[in-house]
Scaffold this motif. Structure first.
Motif, short mmCIF file in Angstrom:
data_model
loop_
_atom_site.label_atom_id
_atom_site.label_comp_id
_atom_site.label_asym_id
_atom_site.label_seq_id
_atom_site.Cartn_x
_atom_site.Cartn_y
_atom_site.Cartn_z
N ILE A 1 -41.85 -16.04 3.03
CA ILE A 1 -42.84 -15.03 3.18
C ILE A 1 -43.87 -15.36 2.63
CG2 ILE A 1 -40.26 -13.15 3.44
CD1 ILE A 1 -40.91 -12.25 0.67
N ASP A 2 -44.05 -16.38 2.63
CA ASP A 2 -45.28 -16.51 1.43
C ASP A 2 -46.61 -16.15 2.50
OD1 ASP A 2 -47.24 -17.46 -0.15
OD2 ASP A 2 -47.20 -19.42 0.93
N GLY A 3 -47.58 -15.30 1.51
CA GLY A 3 -48.34 -14.57 2.93
C GLY A 3 -48.49 -13.53 3.21
N THR A 4 -46.89 -12.74 2.37
CA THR A 4 -46.95 -11.90 3.03
C THR A 4 -47.62 -10.40 1.88
OG1 THR A 4 -44.27 -11.94 2.12
CG2 THR A 4 -45.07 -11.94 4.44
N ASP A 5 -47.85 -9.36 2.26
CA ASP A 5 -47.62 -8.20 0.90
C ASP A 5 -46.40 -8.29 -0.10
OD1 ASP A 5 -50.01 -7.97 1.60
OD2 ASP A 5 -49.47 -5.66 2.76
N TYR A 6 -45.26 -8.52 0.66
CA TYR A 6 -44.17 -8.55 -0.41
C TYR A 6 -44.07 -9.56 -1.35
CZ TYR A 6 -38.96 -7.44 -1.89
OH TYR A 6 -38.01 -8.47 -2.57
N LYS A 7 -44.76 -10.74 -0.63
CA LYS A 7 -44.46 -11.71 -2.02
C LYS A 7 -45.92 -11.82 -2.78
CE LYS A 7 -46.61 -15.68 -2.97
NZ LYS A 7 -48.38 -16.08 -3.54
N ARG A 8 -46.55 -10.90 -2.43
CA ARG A 8 -47.89 -10.35 -3.48
C ARG A 8 -47.86 -10.03 -4.62
NH1 ARG A 8 -52.46 -8.13 0.13
NH2 ARG A 8 -53.62 -7.49 -2.06
N MET A 9 -46.48 -8.30 -4.41
CA MET A 9 -46.40 -7.84 -5.08
C MET A 9 -45.44 -8.49 -5.60
SD MET A 9 -42.82 -6.18 -5.33
CE MET A 9 -41.91 -5.71 -4.08
N ALA A 10 -43.79 -8.90 -5.28
CA ALA A 10 -43.02 -9.64 -5.67
C ALA A 10 -43.34 -10.66 -6.68
CB ALA A 10 -41.64 -9.64 -4.84
N ILE A 11 -43.69 -10.93 -6.01
CA ILE A 11 -44.10 -12.51 -6.70
C ILE A 11 -45.82 -12.69 -8.11
CG2 ILE A 11 -44.90 -15.42 -7.40
CD1 ILE A 11 -42.20 -14.61 -6.70
N ASP A 12 -46.59 -12.41 -7.00
CA ASP A 12 -47.87 -11.71 -7.95
C ASP A 12 -48.63 -10.68 -8.52
OD1 ASP A 12 -48.59 -14.89 -6.49
OD2 ASP A 12 -49.27 -13.49 -4.89
N ASN A 13 -47.21 -9.59 -8.54
CA ASN A 13 -47.57 -8.55 -9.18
C ASN A 13 -49.04 -8.29 -8.64
OD1 ASN A 13 -46.55 -6.75 -11.08
ND2 ASN A 13 -48.41 -6.94 -12.78
N GLU A 14 -48.89 -8.46 -7.02
CA GLU A 14 -49.99 -7.30 -6.75
C GLU A 14 -50.20 -6.06 -6.38
OE1 GLU A 14 -52.33 -10.09 -4.29
OE2 GLU A 14 -52.79 -11.62 -5.90
N PHE A 15 -51.01 -4.83 -6.48
CA PHE A 15 -50.42 -3.45 -6.00
C PHE A 15 -50.98 -3.96 -4.35
CE2 PHE A 15 -50.22 -2.55 -9.88
CZ PHE A 15 -48.90 -1.58 -9.96
N THR A 16 -50.26 -3.92 -3.79
CA THR A 16 -50.78 -3.66 -2.25
C THR A 16 -51.13 -2.76 -0.76
OG1 THR A 16 -48.64 -3.39 -1.29
CG2 THR A 16 -50.10 -6.61 -1.65
N ASP A 17 -51.07 -1.20 -1.81
CA ASP A 17 -50.93 -0.09 -0.69
C ASP A 17 -52.05 0.32 -0.78
OD1 ASP A 17 -50.66 0.46 -4.34
OD2 ASP A 17 -50.94 2.54 -3.21
N ILE A 18 -53.54 -0.21 -1.13
CA ILE A 18 -54.56 0.49 -1.13
C ILE A 18 -55.36 -0.66 -1.39
CG2 ILE A 18 -56.41 1.43 -2.18
CD1 ILE A 18 -54.66 3.62 -2.91
N SER A 19 -56.13 -0.68 -0.50
CA SER A 19 -57.44 -1.92 -0.65
C SER A 19 -58.90 -1.88 -0.56
CB SER A 19 -57.18 -2.46 0.55
OG SER A 19 -59.03 -3.53 0.70
N PHE A 20 -59.38 -2.13 -2.01
CA PHE A 20 -60.15 -1.45 -2.82
C PHE A 20 -61.96 -2.82 -2.25
CE2 PHE A 20 -57.27 -0.73 -5.66
CZ PHE A 20 -57.01 0.59 -6.04
N ASN A 21 -62.59 -2.03 -0.71
CA ASN A 21 -63.18 -2.29 -0.94
C ASN A 21 -64.98 -1.74 -0.06
OD1 ASN A 21 -62.43 -1.67 1.69
ND2 ASN A 21 -62.09 -3.64 2.97
N ARG A 22 -64.03 -1.06 -0.76
CA ARG A 22 -65.27 0.34 -0.37
C ARG A 22 -65.73 0.89 -2.16
NH1 ARG A 22 -65.96 0.83 4.90
NH2 ARG A 22 -68.10 2.17 4.31
#
Length: 351
Positions: free
Chosen positions: A245-266
């Motif tokens: 699952i490399d590259g998925t939001d789940y990997k970003r949460m579980a491994i990279d400790n990133e919140f993926t529910d909101i994109s702060f691009n605005r």
């Protein structure tokens, strides 16, 4: 030794929970990737130190799922250290953890000795009044940040405060140490009510921006730990699931400790003189541009407009009277002064 980047992890790669828990802060909040040792390390510390504790999950359904020998949260520790700690019913919805011995005749474990800790649901315990928690030194709320598919409890942060107050009582007024609250979670959703009400949105986003793993606030007696890197997570990237699952939001949460529910691009700083206020909701004010078909959400209130509190009734009124706000959100025609404004707008208007 004070907790810092150098002693945040043990030599084996897991979180140094003893150093974290023994820090001089009353409120300890950990948001990490999955499998970094926060729950195991916390429970091991309680057993090794002999401190009385209450271990909590958010809902009764979650507690019922682990209030048995098969799904017991102590099973990892039992296996690793040859222990036999299991939960037994104390009263409806509340369980006690006891050391246990095997009854040769029945083939079942039976409790022995004194209760070493309690197990219960936040939704249950927050409504209990009058019970004595004077011996409890640590209140542990695990998985306090619900996954996106989970329903939040109504006024969830108030439930935490009520439960803390019930257990802590007036012990500080008689010179005793306050009850220590340890909150553990994965980075599931930044827009959870608990994260908002504890004032963690701005803290965590600034930690992420500046690459900080540890935040300390002596005035609030609060320690926040949100690691950018974990030796265990690094090793887990080589396992089958995370290669898949490399590259998925789940990997970003579980491994990279990133919140993926909101994109702060605005997130943008705007001149309020170019906008007219539409409505204030709690801590935020929503503005419409004088010439462009766009909105701006700010912490600052300038000019006159209707103001609403953040109770359920008040938020229902706002959503009914200002229904077009959600269309602006869908169309991507909203800018936000900062991350907290975006999270609050999403919480108040969209959810």
């Amino acid at each position: 030794m004070a907790i810092n980047d150098k002693n945040l992890f043990l030599d084996n790669g897991y979180l140094n929970m003893q150093e974290i828990i023994e820090s001089p802060y009353t409120f300890i909040i950990l948001v990490t990737g999955r499998g970094t040792g926060k729950t195991y390390g916390t429970l091991k510390y309680m057993v090794d130190s002999g401190h009385k504790f209450i271990y909590m999950r958010r809902t009764d359904t979650q507690v019922q799922g682990i209030a048995n020998a098969e799904m017991n949260v102590f099973n990892w520790l039992n296996d690793a250290e040859g222990k036999a700690i299991y939960p037994y019913t104390v009263t409806k919805g509340v369980y006690g953890y006891y050391n246990s011995i095997l009854n040769e005749e029945t083939g079942k474990f039976v409790k022995t000795g004194d209760c070493i800790g309690l197990l219960g649901a936040l939704s249950t315990l927050s409504n209990k009044r009058g019970f004595s928690g004077k011996d409890i030194e640590y209140m542990i709320l695990d998985e306090f940040c619900p996954e996106p598919h989970e329903r939040a409890l109504k006024n969830e942060s108030d439930a935490i405060f009520n439960c803390y107050e019930t257990i802590n009582r007036n012990r500080e007024l008689t010179g005793e140490k306050p009850l220590k609250l340890i909150m553990l979670a994965n980075s599931n959703t930044l827009s959870s009510e608990t994260i908002i009400k504890f004032g963690l949105v701005d803290i965590i986003t600034r930690m992420k921006k500046h690459g900080k793993q540890i935040y300390k606030n002596d005035k609030r007696s609060m320690l926040v730990i949100c690691p950018n890197y974990s030796p265990i997570s690094d090793r887990k990237m080589k396992t089958a699931l995370y290669r898949l699952i490399d590259g998925t939001d789940y990997k970003r949460m579980a491994i990279d400790n990133e919140f993926t529910d909101i994109s702060f691009n605005r997130i943008k700083s705007k001149n309020l003189l170019e906008y007219r206020p539409i409505v204030s909701v709690g801590e935020i004010t929503i503005y419409r541009h004088k010439n462009k078909n766009e909105l701006y959400v700010s912490n600052h209130k300038q000019g006159d407009c209707n103001a609403y509190a953040t109770t359920q009734d008040e938020l229902r009124k706002v959503k009914k009277l200002y229904s077009k706000l959600s269309q602006y959100y869908i169309d991507g025609r909203i800018f936000y002064e900062n991350e907290t404004c975006q999270v609050l707008f999403t919480e108040y208007i969209i959810k």
